[in-house]
Scaffold this motif. Structure first.
Motif, PDB file in Angstrom:
ATOM      1  N   GLY A  39       0.724  -1.192  -0.174  1.00 28.25           N
ATOM      2  CA  GLY A  39      -0.002  -0.045  -0.023  1.00 28.25           C
ATOM      3  C   GLY A  39       0.828   1.225  -0.247  1.00 28.25           C
ATOM      4  O   GLY A  39       0.344   2.416  -0.238  1.00 28.25           O
ATOM      5  N   ASP A  40       1.985   1.243   0.138  1.00 29.86           N
ATOM      6  CA  ASP A  40       2.775   2.524   0.024  1.00 29.86           C
ATOM      7  C   ASP A  40       4.220   2.181  -0.611  1.00 29.86           C
ATOM      8  O   ASP A  40       5.104   2.989  -0.539  1.00 29.86           O
ATOM      9  N   THR A  41       4.148   1.249  -1.467  1.00 30.59           N
ATOM     10  CA  THR A  41       5.362   1.009  -2.344  1.00 30.59           C
ATOM     11  C   THR A  41       5.286   0.453  -3.624  1.00 30.59           C
ATOM     12  O   THR A  41       4.003  -0.426  -3.708  1.00 30.59           O
ATOM     13  N   ILE A  42       5.580   1.325  -4.703  1.00 31.17           N
ATOM     14  CA  ILE A  42       5.369   0.684  -6.110  1.00 31.17           C
ATOM     15  C   ILE A  42       6.891   0.478  -6.750  1.00 31.17           C
ATOM     16  O   ILE A  42       7.774   0.590  -6.025  1.00 31.17           O
ATOM     17  N   GLU A  43       6.474   0.067  -7.887  1.00 28.84           N
ATOM     18  CA  GLU A  43       7.891  -0.280  -8.601  1.00 28.84           C
ATOM     19  C   GLU A  43       7.581   0.068 -10.123  1.00 28.84           C
ATOM     20  O   GLU A  43       6.547  -0.147 -10.658  1.00 28.84           O
ATOM     21  N   VAL A  44       8.651   0.899 -10.690  1.00 30.94           N
ATOM     22  CA  VAL A  44       8.500   1.573 -11.978  1.00 30.94           C
ATOM     23  C   VAL A  44       9.949   1.463 -12.636  1.00 30.94           C
ATOM     24  O   VAL A  44      10.757   1.810 -11.973  1.00 30.94           O
ATOM     25  N   HIS A  45       9.711   0.596 -13.677  1.00 26.16           N
ATOM     26  CA  HIS A  45      11.162   0.436 -14.539  1.00 26.16           C
ATOM     27  C   HIS A  45      12.065  -0.336 -13.772  1.00 26.16           C
ATOM     28  O   HIS A  45      13.340   0.100 -13.721  1.00 26.16           O
ATOM     29  N   ARG A  50       9.096   4.007  -2.557  1.00 28.38           N
ATOM     30  CA  ARG A  50       8.275   4.319  -1.390  1.00 28.38           C
ATOM     31  C   ARG A  50       7.595   5.572  -1.262  1.00 28.38           C
ATOM     32  O   ARG A  50       8.349   6.678  -1.341  1.00 28.38           O
ATOM     33  N   PHE A  51       6.242   5.830  -0.828  1.00 27.84           N
ATOM     34  CA  PHE A  51       5.711   7.139  -0.963  1.00 27.84           C
ATOM     35  C   PHE A  51       6.163   7.591   0.282  1.00 27.84           C
ATOM     36  O   PHE A  51       6.243   7.322   1.461  1.00 27.84           O
ATOM     37  N   ASN A  52       6.419   9.123   0.135  1.00 32.30           N
ATOM     38  CA  ASN A  52       7.047   9.815   1.356  1.00 32.30           C
ATOM     39  C   ASN A  52       5.814  10.172   2.320  1.00 32.30           C
ATOM     40  O   ASN A  52       4.848  10.656   1.932  1.00 32.30           O
ATOM     41  N   GLY A  53       5.998  10.061   3.512  1.00 28.47           N
ATOM     42  CA  GLY A  53       5.276  10.704   4.470  1.00 28.47           C
ATOM     43  C   GLY A  53       4.191   9.874   4.823  1.00 28.47           C
ATOM     44  O   GLY A  53       3.132  10.279   5.960  1.00 28.47           O
ATOM     45  N   ILE A  54       3.973   8.561   4.625  1.00 23.15           N
ATOM     46  CA  ILE A  54       2.775   7.735   4.619  1.00 23.15           C
ATOM     47  C   ILE A  54       3.301   6.272   5.049  1.00 23.15           C
ATOM     48  O   ILE A  54       4.252   5.910   4.442  1.00 23.15           O
ATOM     49  N   ASP A  55       2.371   5.491   5.842  1.00 21.97           N
ATOM     50  CA  ASP A  55       2.613   4.244   5.971  1.00 21.97           C
ATOM     51  C   ASP A  55       1.300   3.298   5.987  1.00 21.97           C
ATOM     52  O   ASP A  55       0.241   3.693   6.572  1.00 21.97           O
ATOM     53  N   ALA A  56       1.552   2.369   5.097  1.00 20.83           N
ATOM     54  CA  ALA A  56       0.346   1.521   4.936  1.00 20.83           C
ATOM     55  C   ALA A  56       0.544   0.159   5.703  1.00 20.83           C
ATOM     56  O   ALA A  56       1.683  -0.192   5.825  1.00 20.83           O
ATOM     57  N   PRO A  57      -0.619  -0.611   5.850  1.00 25.51           N
ATOM     58  CA  PRO A  57      -0.413  -1.860   6.384  1.00 25.51           C
ATOM     59  C   PRO A  57       0.403  -3.022   5.608  1.00 25.51           C
ATOM     60  O   PRO A  57       0.433  -2.790   4.371  1.00 25.51           O
ATOM     61  N   GLU A  58       1.207  -3.798   6.335  1.00 20.58           N
ATOM     62  CA  GLU A  58       2.170  -4.423   5.565  1.00 20.58           C
ATOM     63  C   GLU A  58       1.278  -5.588   4.882  1.00 20.58           C
ATOM     64  O   GLU A  58       0.116  -5.900   5.332  1.00 20.58           O
ATOM     65  N   SER A  59       1.825  -6.241   3.796  1.00 25.93           N
ATOM     66  CA  SER A  59       1.203  -7.299   2.893  1.00 25.93           C
ATOM     67  C   SER A  59       0.638  -8.410   3.845  1.00 25.93           C
ATOM     68  O   SER A  59      -0.336  -8.774   3.558  1.00 25.93           O
ATOM     69  N   GLY A 113      -2.651  14.296 -11.911  1.00 18.99           N
ATOM     70  CA  GLY A 113      -2.123  15.206 -10.829  1.00 18.99           C
ATOM     71  C   GLY A 113      -2.778  14.824  -9.649  1.00 18.99           C
ATOM     72  O   GLY A 113      -2.248  15.776  -8.614  1.00 18.99           O
ATOM     73  N   ALA A 114      -3.277  13.775  -9.337  1.00 20.84           N
ATOM     74  CA  ALA A 114      -3.868  13.619  -7.918  1.00 20.84           C
ATOM     75  C   ALA A 114      -2.825  12.947  -7.157  1.00 20.84           C
ATOM     76  O   ALA A 114      -1.883  11.929  -7.608  1.00 20.84           O
ATOM     77  N   SER A 115      -2.506  13.439  -5.925  1.00 18.87           N
ATOM     78  CA  SER A 115      -1.551  12.933  -5.275  1.00 18.87           C
ATOM     79  C   SER A 115      -1.834  11.525  -4.550  1.00 18.87           C
ATOM     80  O   SER A 115      -2.991  11.349  -4.062  1.00 18.87           O
ATOM     81  N   VAL A 116      -0.964  10.613  -4.642  1.00 18.85           N
ATOM     82  CA  VAL A 116      -1.190   8.925  -4.347  1.00 18.85           C
ATOM     83  C   VAL A 116      -1.205   9.015  -2.729  1.00 18.85           C
ATOM     84  O   VAL A 116      -2.026   8.500  -2.298  1.00 18.85           O
ATOM     85  N   ALA A 117      -0.252   9.740  -2.100  1.00 18.54           N
ATOM     86  CA  ALA A 117      -0.189   9.497  -0.574  1.00 18.54           C
ATOM     87  C   ALA A 117      -1.309  10.292  -0.206  1.00 18.54           C
ATOM     88  O   ALA A 117      -1.887   9.702   0.718  1.00 18.54           O
TER      89      ALA A 117
END
Length: 233
Positions: A39-45, A50-59, A113-117
């Motif tokens: 919920g707070d980490t993606i992979e691109v290329h 890791r999204f700055n400033g937020i923390d999501a539940p672990e998988s 333009g929507a902020s993901v975090a």
């Protein structure tokens, strides 16, 4: 005397992130179609972000819903993020820092333009992490809490507290969080819902399937040796 004065009044030293000393700061933002890790980490290329400033539940994390029943909140958070990103691709992430797991920590926005975090926190799928956000998403969190959406529908443990009590869940996931495909479920005859225990599982193959395909499967491998429900295997 001068040295003593300086040390006494300089306050605590900031945390030193060796990655920021070793790795150069990216000049350009990273843009592309994202694979969701959690919920707070993606992979691109091929780059973890890791999204700055937020923390999501672990998988592998579970929370309680409004009726007190456990549900896979970590997976729900990742699924919500996946749906949100899919609605307006690609995502663009601007560099903030490197973390200790060699991940690019950034501010990410969808193509519209929507902020993901901000979206994740406002919809109760992640928490504002004051240690790093300095309260940047406190308003969104208050809105989610008042509306009782996402995590706020029931009881949950803050992700940073959950990691502290689950040493094996402290490191980030190594693979993207995949949604079990319908053909795989049909072929095996198994399903990640409802959640199972070893007492309810009839074979070693079934136990191993849950371990490999379900967010809660790790609970079947108590000693972490890769074998689930060893009394069956």
């Amino acid at each position: 005397m001068v040295t003593q004065f300086v040390m006494h009044n300089s306050g605590p030293l900031p945390e030193i992130n060796l990655q920021n000393l070793i790795k150069p700061k990216p000049v350009e933002p990273i843009t592309g179609v994202a694979s969701v890790i959690d919920g707070d980490t993606i992979e691109v290329h091929g780059q973890r972000i890791r999204f700055n400033g937020i923390d999501a539940p672990e998988s592998r994390q579970y929370c309680d819903d409004a009726k007190g029943f456990e549900y896979p909140c970590g997976r729900r958070s990742a699924e919500a993020l996946d749906s949100f990103l899919a609605a307006s691709r690609p995502v663009q992430c601007t560099f903030v820092t490197w973390d200790r797991y060699h991940r690019f920590v950034g501010e990410c926005r969808r193509a519209d333009g929507a902020s993901v975090a901000a979206w994740m926190v406002e919809h109760g799928q992640a928490l504002d992490w004051p240690r790093y956000s300095h309260g940047a998403y406190a308003q969104q969190q208050a809105k989610a809490q008042a509306a009782k959406v996402g995590l706020w529908i029931g009881k949950f443990e803050a992700p940073w507290d959950w990691r502290a009590s689950h040493a094996d869940g402290a490191a980030p996931a190594s693979q993207p969080l995949g949604i079990v495909s319908r053909p795989l479920v049909a072929q095996s005859g198994y399903s990640c819902e409802p959640r199972r225990t070893c007492k309810l599982i009839s074979s070693c193959d079934e136990a191993q399937w849950y371990l490999q395909n379900c967010s809660w499967g790790g609970k079947l491998d108590r000693d972490g040796d890769g074998v689930a429900c060893e009394t069956l295997c």
